[in-house]
Design an enzyme around this catalytic site. Structure first.
Site, PDB file in Angstrom:
ATOM      1  N   PHE A 287      10.256   3.380   8.500  1.00 35.25           N
ATOM      2  CA  PHE A 287       9.900   2.561   8.993  1.00 35.25           C
ATOM      3  C   PHE A 287       9.708   1.606   7.716  1.00 35.25           C
ATOM      4  O   PHE A 287      10.980   0.330   8.255  1.00 35.25           O
ATOM      5  CB  PHE A 287       8.849   1.644  10.416  1.00 35.25           C
ATOM      6  CG  PHE A 287       9.101   2.560  11.022  1.00 35.25           C
ATOM      7  CD1 PHE A 287       9.810   2.810  12.423  1.00 35.25           C
ATOM      8  CD2 PHE A 287       7.763   3.606  11.452  1.00 35.25           C
ATOM      9  CE1 PHE A 287       9.719   3.891  13.721  1.00 35.25           C
ATOM     10  CE2 PHE A 287       7.578   4.483  12.359  1.00 35.25           C
ATOM     11  CZ  PHE A 287       8.327   4.096  13.261  1.00 35.25           C
ATOM     12  N   GLY A 288       9.187   1.399   7.224  1.00 38.10           N
ATOM     13  CA  GLY A 288       9.497   0.056   6.581  1.00 38.10           C
ATOM     14  C   GLY A 288       7.880   0.292   5.326  1.00 38.10           C
ATOM     15  O   GLY A 288       7.804   1.662   5.242  1.00 38.10           O
ATOM     16  N   ALA A 289       7.609  -1.062   4.804  1.00 40.92           N
ATOM     17  CA  ALA A 289       6.474  -1.336   3.405  1.00 40.92           C
ATOM     18  C   ALA A 289       5.009  -1.076   5.089  1.00 40.92           C
ATOM     19  O   ALA A 289       5.347  -1.562   5.761  1.00 40.92           O
ATOM     20  CB  ALA A 289       6.708  -2.551   2.667  1.00 40.92           C
TER      21      ALA A 289
ATOM     22  N   LYS B  87       1.811  -2.866   8.895  1.00 39.54           N
ATOM     23  CA  LYS B  87       3.011  -1.993   8.463  1.00 39.54           C
ATOM     24  C   LYS B  87       4.226  -2.591   9.379  1.00 39.54           C
ATOM     25  O   LYS B  87       4.369  -2.951  10.131  1.00 39.54           O
ATOM     26  CB  LYS B  87       2.639  -0.978   9.645  1.00 39.54           C
ATOM     27  CG  LYS B  87       4.147   0.188   9.773  1.00 39.54           C
ATOM     28  CD  LYS B  87       4.544   1.176  10.883  1.00 39.54           C
ATOM     29  CE  LYS B  87       3.328   2.299   9.941  1.00 39.54           C
ATOM     30  NZ  LYS B  87       3.392   4.159  11.087  1.00 39.54           N
TER      31      LYS B  87
ATOM     32  N   LEU C   9       0.540  -1.092   0.056  1.00 37.05           N
ATOM     33  CA  LEU C   9      -0.267  -0.205   0.139  1.00 37.05           C
ATOM     34  C   LEU C   9       0.855   1.329   0.136  1.00 37.05           C
ATOM     35  O   LEU C   9       0.375   2.758  -0.513  1.00 37.05           O
ATOM     36  CB  LEU C   9      -0.778   0.141   0.911  1.00 37.05           C
ATOM     37  CG  LEU C   9      -2.184  -0.657   1.565  1.00 37.05           C
ATOM     38  CD1 LEU C   9      -2.618  -1.015   2.577  1.00 37.05           C
ATOM     39  CD2 LEU C   9      -2.387  -0.909  -0.061  1.00 37.05           C
ATOM     40  N   GLY C  10       2.540   0.753   0.254  1.00 41.85           N
ATOM     41  CA  GLY C  10       3.103   2.193   0.047  1.00 41.85           C
ATOM     42  C   GLY C  10       4.020   1.753   1.274  1.00 41.85           C
ATOM     43  O   GLY C  10       4.198   0.787   1.996  1.00 41.85           O
ATOM     44  N   SER C  11       5.297   3.269   1.533  1.00 38.82           N
ATOM     45  CA  SER C  11       6.139   3.007   2.198  1.00 38.82           C
ATOM     46  C   SER C  11       6.693   3.933   2.870  1.00 38.82           C
ATOM     47  O   SER C  11       6.044   5.066   2.486  1.00 38.82           O
ATOM     48  CB  SER C  11       7.917   2.427   0.182  1.00 38.82           C
ATOM     49  OG  SER C  11       7.964   3.514   0.049  1.00 38.82           O
TER      50      SER C  11
ATOM     51  N   ASP D 122       1.612  15.224  13.656  1.00 41.76           N
ATOM     52  CA  ASP D 122       2.015  14.514  12.371  1.00 41.76           C
ATOM     53  C   ASP D 122       0.406  14.301  11.821  1.00 41.76           C
ATOM     54  O   ASP D 122       0.087  13.648  10.441  1.00 41.76           O
ATOM     55  CB  ASP D 122       2.640  13.166  12.260  1.00 41.76           C
ATOM     56  CG  ASP D 122       3.191  13.317  10.508  1.00 41.76           C
ATOM     57  OD1 ASP D 122       3.347  13.875  10.072  1.00 41.76           O
ATOM     58  OD2 ASP D 122       3.418  11.712  10.108  1.00 41.76           O
TER      59      ASP D 122
END
Length: 640
Positions: free
Chosen positions: A390-392, A411, A385-387, A503
């Site tokens: 932290f990671g993917a 995550k 879904l995204g990166s 955020d």
């Protein structure tokens, strides 16, 4: 009169009884200047004072102690009749100071010094004068009580001053105290004080983790002191409350906000009923010694509203810095998007029942230690879904112990030399999210600690709001306003539990369907209320500056009002259909724009009333921004 000291309150560099942190904040406004100083009264020991002064871009504090003969001095220093005389001496010679006090940090026009949390010096003067009249003091006796004997008279009057405070609820029982806290909305540190059946004791009721905790406050009838169990003793309840605003000292958390007694608005009129100019004129006509009112200027008072006038909208708000602090932009990484996104995944458009069905599924997931700590064989992964940092972020399924399958977002943590630190951070995020329970906040399913660290969350099928709006420019404005109303509701919940997001942005608003959203990504979030009234970062980092309020950038300080600023930017993003805020501008340009009073233009399809809400969120002085509770009310009429 020989030896008579000059009243500190006549000096506009005297701020009253404010905390060390508050003094440092005021000295930072407009940037540090060598020798910039203010004078304040000690919070812990009334009658003692502190000089806070800037030297080499740091604030230093000099304690001024009252001596048995009535004079004052700093450690190993000379004796003076009062703190003003001591300051005047050090203006001319260092004599133990690191730098001379040369630049006055002045109170804003119209702001009286603060004496207690809900009482300014001006309010106290009125109380003293009224008490003197009730005692029938006239002539020399009145002059003594309000002049040379002022400190003793304050001590006497303050013993019963708590009865006029917003937090004092009179004689009610324990259950009623808990009910009133609950009715007003739980928030860590919200409190009230009640009279117990025993006239020699009171009780302090505090909200903590959505429940009420009760502390007995004993009164020593002979010494006229108050204390909580084996805690420090105070001459009155006002000092006790002030103390626990600044220290936990055995309590579960510091005091943060008063739970106002029913009908407190009528008590406010006691203070507001007498015109201030008339008050001081009437005293002046008596030809008393000028020190009897401690030299307070005849300015508009701060009206008590049930909170600390130092921290609430009740205080006279200082002007924004005309010359903002100098910051090194090289230390602030200006990120347009803190997370890089993978190519969009073609999420299926949901039917009308999808959201409700999915909510029902997640509602069946138990919340206990076993379900928090997941096994790797329970998780299967599919699309990316995204990166991010932290990671993917992967799409996947979670297999429950009963065999049921639940769609989830996972995550995952990048492997590398910093994995141990990142694992710690992702676990912090997991624990944070586990305690948040609101329909417009993404739910955490659990954590999988294997060769790869995984944070398992509920899946929002339509993905991030900004990306969805870019792909669907025909989405009705009313649907967007409904989404942003829901975001305000979620943030109102965070505000109520004294929690900051740090955020908030359209990329972190996820869509369950076109009419239902959830706030996500709590990796930078912080809980407040245990030790601080705000969160202060040690240093700048990879921060999304375009979403940050001025106080975050200049002072690294965050609270719910800084989240409000971010909400205004997120609302702008949403009504601009995913456009980037401040397009083409970099950090220094954005700061200059904000300092000049300029804000982003109204989006084309934004109603004037909604743009007005954005502008309220972007008010420079955070005290003047609305709360999320107020934003919910403002947004309600625009929702679908």
């Amino acid at each position: 009169m020989a030896g008579q000291s000059f009243p500190p309150a006549k000096k506009n560099y005297f701020w009253g009884r404010i905390s060390r942190d508050d003094s440092e904040l005021e000295l930072k406004r407009g940037g540090f200047t060598e020798g910039k100083f203010l004078l304040r009264e000690s919070i812990s020991t009334p009658g003692n004072y502190v000089i806070s002064i800037v030297h080499n871009n740091k604030v230093h504090h000099y304690s001024i102690e009252r001596q048995p003969d009535g004079k004052v001095m700093i450690a190993d220093g000379k004796r003076f009749s009062g703190p003003v005389e001591l300051l005047e001496h050090h203006r001319k010679t260092l004599d133990g100071f690191l730098t001379k006090p040369t630049v006055e940090c002045r109170r804003p026009t119209g702001q009286s010094p603060i004496y207690y949390r809900e009482v300014t010096t001006l309010m106290l003067d009125k109380e003293l004068f009224a008490a003197a009249q009730r005692k029938g003091l006239t002539g020399a006796k009145l002059a003594d009580a309000l002049g040379p004997q002022r400190a003793l008279f304050i001590k006497e009057v303050s013993r019963n001053l708590h009865t006029k405070m917003s937090w004092f609820h009179g004689q009610i029982d324990r259950d009623e105290a808990g009910r009133r806290i609950n009715m007003s909305g739980h928030k860590d540190g919200k409190f009230l004080v009640r009279q117990r059946d025993d006239p020699s004791s009171f009780a302090l009721t505090i909200s903590h983790q959505m429940g009420s905790k009760h502390y007995r406050v004993d009164k020593d009838m002979r010494a006229h002191t108050f204390c909580i169990e084996a805690g420090p003793k105070f001459d009155n309840l006002m000092l006790l409350i002030d103390h626990y605003y600044n220290r936990t000292d055995g309590l579960l958390c510091k005091l943060t906000e008063a739970c106002k007694a029913p009908g407190f608005e009528q008590v406010e009129q006691v203070y507001a009923g007498l015109d201030d100019n008339a008050f001081y004129s009437s005293i002046g006509d008596m030809n008393l010694n000028s020190t009897l009112t401690n030299g307070v200027s005849p300015t508009r008072p701060l009206q008590p509203i049930g909170n600390n006038p130092w921290e609430s909208g009740a205080r006279a708000r200082p002007p924004r810095p005309t010359e903002p602090p100098k910051i090194d932009m090289r230390n602030l990484i200006d990120l347009d998007e803190p997370e890089t996104e993978a190519p969009p995944i073609p999420f299926p458009r949901s039917n009308n029942n999808f959201k409700d069905n999915l909510q029902d599924i997640y509602d069946t997931v138990p919340r206990d230690e076993d379900t928090f700590n997941l096994r790797r064989e329970q998780i299967s992964l599919s699309d990316t879904l995204g990166s991010g940092n932290f990671g993917a972020v992967m799409k996947g399924n979670y297999k429950r112990p009963d065999g049921g399958i639940i769609p989830v977002a996972v995550k995952t943590l990048k492997q590398g030399p910093e994995s141990a630190v990142q694992s710690s951070e992702i676990l912090k995020e997991a624990k944070v999210m586990a305690g948040l329970k609101h329909r417009h906040i993404v739910r955490m399913i659990g954590v999988c600690k294997g060769s790869d660290m995984m944070l398992v969350l509920e899946l929002a099928p339509l993905g991030p709001l900004n990306r969805y709006l870019k792909d669907h420019p025909s989405m009705p404005v009313q649907s967007i306003l409904e989404i942003m109303y829901q975001v305000a509701k979620g943030m109102e919940y965070l505000e109520s539990v004294n929690f900051i997001h740090r955020d908030l942005a359209a990329r972190n608003v996820l869509l369950m369907d076109e009419k239902f959203a959830k706030i996500s990504d709590f990796g930078m979030s912080k809980a407040l209320g245990m030790d601080n009234e705000y969160y202060k970062a040690e240093a700048a980092g990879k921060w999304p500056l375009k979403w940050y309020a001025p106080e975050c950038i200049y002072y690294f300080k965050f609270d719910s009002k800084s989240d409000v600023w971010s909400y205004g930017v997120t609302l702008w993003e949403a009504l601009s259909y995913g456009a980037k805020p401040y397009k083409g501008k970099k950090g220094a340009e954005i700061l200059r724009m904000i300092e000049d009073g300029d804000r982003m233009d109204k989006p084309q399809q934004c109603a004037p009333g909604v743009y007005n809400i954005m502008q309220k969120c972007w008010i420079y002085q955070k005290e003047e921004r609305p709360t999320f509770k107020e934003i919910v009310t403002l947004m309600y009429k625009y929702r679908q």
